[in-house]
Design an enzyme around this catalytic site. Structure first.
Site, short mmCIF file in Angstrom:
data_model
loop_
_atom_site.label_atom_id
_atom_site.label_comp_id
_atom_site.label_asym_id
_atom_site.label_seq_id
_atom_site.Cartn_x
_atom_site.Cartn_y
_atom_site.Cartn_z
CB VAL A 56 -0.96 0.00 1.22
CG1 VAL A 56 -1.76 1.28 1.30
CG2 VAL A 56 -1.89 -1.19 1.13
N GLY A 59 6.88 2.30 2.02
CA GLY A 59 7.51 1.44 3.02
C GLY A 59 7.16 -0.02 2.82
CD GLU A 60 1.81 -1.83 3.45
OE1 GLU A 60 1.29 -2.28 2.41
OE2 GLU A 60 1.15 -1.54 4.46
CB VAL A 61 7.01 -0.69 -2.33
CG1 VAL A 61 7.93 -1.04 -3.48
CG2 VAL A 61 5.59 -0.45 -2.84
#
Length: 97
Positions: A56, A59-61
């Site tokens: 989302v 940071g999540e990537v």
């Protein structure tokens, strides 16, 4: 019961979400290119039986990038499909995807 209420509210808010996406895409046209992904709509490759990872935020990537690297090391034949709601995280760099 709770899930039904949640789903109803989600559908009710969809027009607002689409207006927000349209407004944001006026400033950043690339934002428009991945609307289906943002809504969780994608067509996996035919015959695919792998793992779907959805990120989302940027940071999540970054975390997903590390996860994919680890998964590819442990299970190189595992099919991976990655989607993201952010246009600022370039996932493919350094992952071999």
């Amino acid at each position: 019961m709770i899930r039904g209420v949640y789903t109803f509210l989600l559908y009710l808010s969809l027009p607002l979400v689409l207006v927000r996406l349209l407004w944001r895409s006026l400033k950043a046209p690339d934002y428009r290119s991945r609307w289906p992904e943002r809504l969780g709509v994608f067509k996996p490759p035919s015959g695919w039986g792998g793992l779907w990872i959805h990120a989302v935020s940027v940071g999540e990537v970054e975390l997903a990038r590390r996860l994919v690297t680890e998964l590819k090391g442990r299970a190189p034949d595992l099919g991976l499909f990655v989607t993201a709601t952010t246009t600022t995280g370039d996932f493919s760099e350094g992952t071999g995807l």
